[in-house]
Design a protein around this motif. Structure first.
Motif, short mmCIF file in Angstrom:
data_model
loop_
_atom_site.label_atom_id
_atom_site.label_comp_id
_atom_site.label_asym_id
_atom_site.label_seq_id
_atom_site.Cartn_x
_atom_site.Cartn_y
_atom_site.Cartn_z
N LEU A 181 -53.74 -18.68 -13.42
CA LEU A 181 -55.11 -19.02 -12.73
C LEU A 181 -55.87 -17.64 -13.06
O LEU A 181 -55.46 -16.41 -12.92
N THR A 182 -57.13 -17.61 -13.32
CA THR A 182 -57.65 -16.89 -13.63
C THR A 182 -59.25 -16.62 -13.02
O THR A 182 -59.93 -17.63 -13.05
N ILE B 139 -55.70 -22.85 -2.86
CA ILE B 139 -56.45 -21.59 -2.89
C ILE B 139 -57.85 -22.04 -2.84
O ILE B 139 -58.41 -22.91 -3.76
N LYS B 140 -58.42 -21.58 -1.89
CA LYS B 140 -59.95 -21.89 -1.61
C LYS B 140 -60.96 -21.54 -2.66
O LYS B 140 -60.73 -20.44 -3.70
N ALA B 141 -61.95 -22.07 -2.93
CA ALA B 141 -63.11 -21.83 -3.91
C ALA B 141 -63.56 -20.29 -3.70
O ALA B 141 -63.72 -19.74 -2.57
N GLY C 46 -64.18 -26.18 -7.09
CA GLY C 46 -63.81 -24.82 -7.42
C GLY C 46 -62.32 -24.17 -6.72
O GLY C 46 -62.03 -23.16 -7.05
N SER C 47 -61.87 -25.02 -5.96
CA SER C 47 -60.63 -24.65 -5.29
C SER C 47 -59.54 -25.05 -5.94
O SER C 47 -59.59 -25.72 -7.18
N THR D 88 -68.87 -16.59 -9.47
CA THR D 88 -67.52 -16.36 -9.61
C THR D 88 -66.76 -17.48 -9.42
O THR D 88 -67.33 -18.57 -8.85
N SER D 89 -65.52 -17.66 -10.37
CA SER D 89 -65.17 -19.26 -10.54
C SER D 89 -63.80 -18.93 -11.01
O SER D 89 -63.32 -17.63 -11.51
N PHE D 90 -62.80 -20.03 -10.79
CA PHE D 90 -61.27 -19.89 -11.41
C PHE D 90 -61.51 -20.65 -12.81
O PHE D 90 -62.25 -21.69 -12.88
#
Length: 329
Positions: free
Chosen positions: A216-217, A192-194, A166-167, A207-209
């Motif tokens: 990046l959302t 960018i950490k998870a 997820g990062s 939550t997620s990217f």
């Protein structure tokens, strides 16, 4: 709009992003003490918010905050920019009540130490000092967007990669690596950490990217919140320029000879540095400054790796801490 105001800190650089979601406007109106700054006081990692700005570090790296972006740069120019969401208005003074429209504020942070290697196997920087910055978005009601976009602007040769955990890694474009027979070139300049999120009751929220190109959302499951506000705080760290070379079994055997180390690594410094795209000046300078001590350490490590049936790995800088890893080929 006001002219951008800048605050500068020293860094190996890094950036962090946080999102705050507050109660609907009708509820907020009944709580006049719920100002933006008080929401920030309840956010995680408040003890790492920087109030005293540091000065230059050894790499001359700075994080600059403006109304539109977090810019990571040195004297040669910008390394990377993180553009703030266009759907939120930037505020410099957080001592304001949350109104009816989303707001965004920025904070400079003291970064946490990054591990010397990622479990994913991608290259990450050797131990370095770094710092962090975050953009905090305040969303006034549950009808507001539950996703916020951050545009990543990077020099040619750097790419953002969404990892399985997820990062997001900000790393050397793999198209630039592996261009020398038996030697793989790679580097992760920032991570960018998870992301994580929780509601005001302390419950963790999903939550997620997502990453499309350089957009990046962060997505937050607000429907699961039992109590507002909801906070979400992904954190990213800029780790500075460096390069990592991983040798094949055959090349590791060759590197046991100090003459090969000198000829294939130090004397060929320009060609080696060129593998690392935007990080080439730092890598080239480290190779040019290497002395006999580094040559001996690398040759000895290569010998030990060969004896173990494993392979040599060298980080540049510092060169003097080569590692022994499992062979990839």
């Amino acid at each position: 709009m006001h002219e951008p105001e800048k605050e500068i800190i020293s860094a190996g650089i890094a950036m962090a992003v946080a999102t705050v979601v507050v109660a609907p406007a009708a509820v907020a109106a009944e709580r006049p003490d719920d100002r933006f700054d008080r929401l920030l006081e309840a956010a995680p990692a408040v003890d790492r918010v920087l109030t005293d700005m540091a000065t230059d570090n050894a790499n001359g790296a700075n994080a600059t905050i403006t109304k539109g972006a977090l810019s990571f740069e040195n004297s040669a120019g910008p390394w990377m920019k993180i553009h703030l969401p266009e759907s939120a208005a930037h505020v410099d003074d957080t001592r304001v009540a949350i109104g009816s429209s989303p707001l965004v504020a920025t904070e400079l942070m003291q970064a946490e130490a990054m591990p010397a290697a990622r479990s994913t196997g991608s290259a990450s920087a050797p131990t370095q000092n770094s710092a962090s910055a975050r953009a905090v978005v305040a969303v006034p009601d549950a009808n507001s967007p539950d996703a916020y976009e951050f545009e990543l602007e990077m020099p040619e040769g750097m790419v953002a990669t969404l990892e399985d955990d997820g990062s997001v890694s900000i790393e050397l474009d793999p198209e630039l690596g592996s261009s020398i027979d038996g030697v793989t070139a790679e580097a992760t300049f920032g991570v960018i950490k998870a992301p994580w999120a929780q509601d005001a009751a302390g419950n963790a929220l999903e939550t997620s990217f997502t990453l499309e190109g350089n957009t990046l959302t962060q997505h937050i499951d607000l429907d699961a919140a039992e109590q507002f506000p909801v906070i979400a705080d992904p954190e990213a760290e800029w780790m500075g320029w460096f390069g990592r070379l991983t040798y094949s079994a055959a090349e590791t055997a060759e590197m046991r000879d100090q003459g090969v180390v000198v000829g294939g690594l130090l004397a060929a410094s320009a060609g080696i540095a060129a593998l690392f795209g935007p990080g080439a000046p730092i890598v080239g300078a480290a190779l040019a400054a290497a002395g006999a001590g580094a040559v001996g350490i690398i040759a000895t490590t290569a010998s030990n790796a060969h004896s173990d049936g494993r392979c040599l790995q060298v980080d540049i800088p510092p060169l003097v801490n080569p590692d022994i890893v499992d062979c990839r080929s």
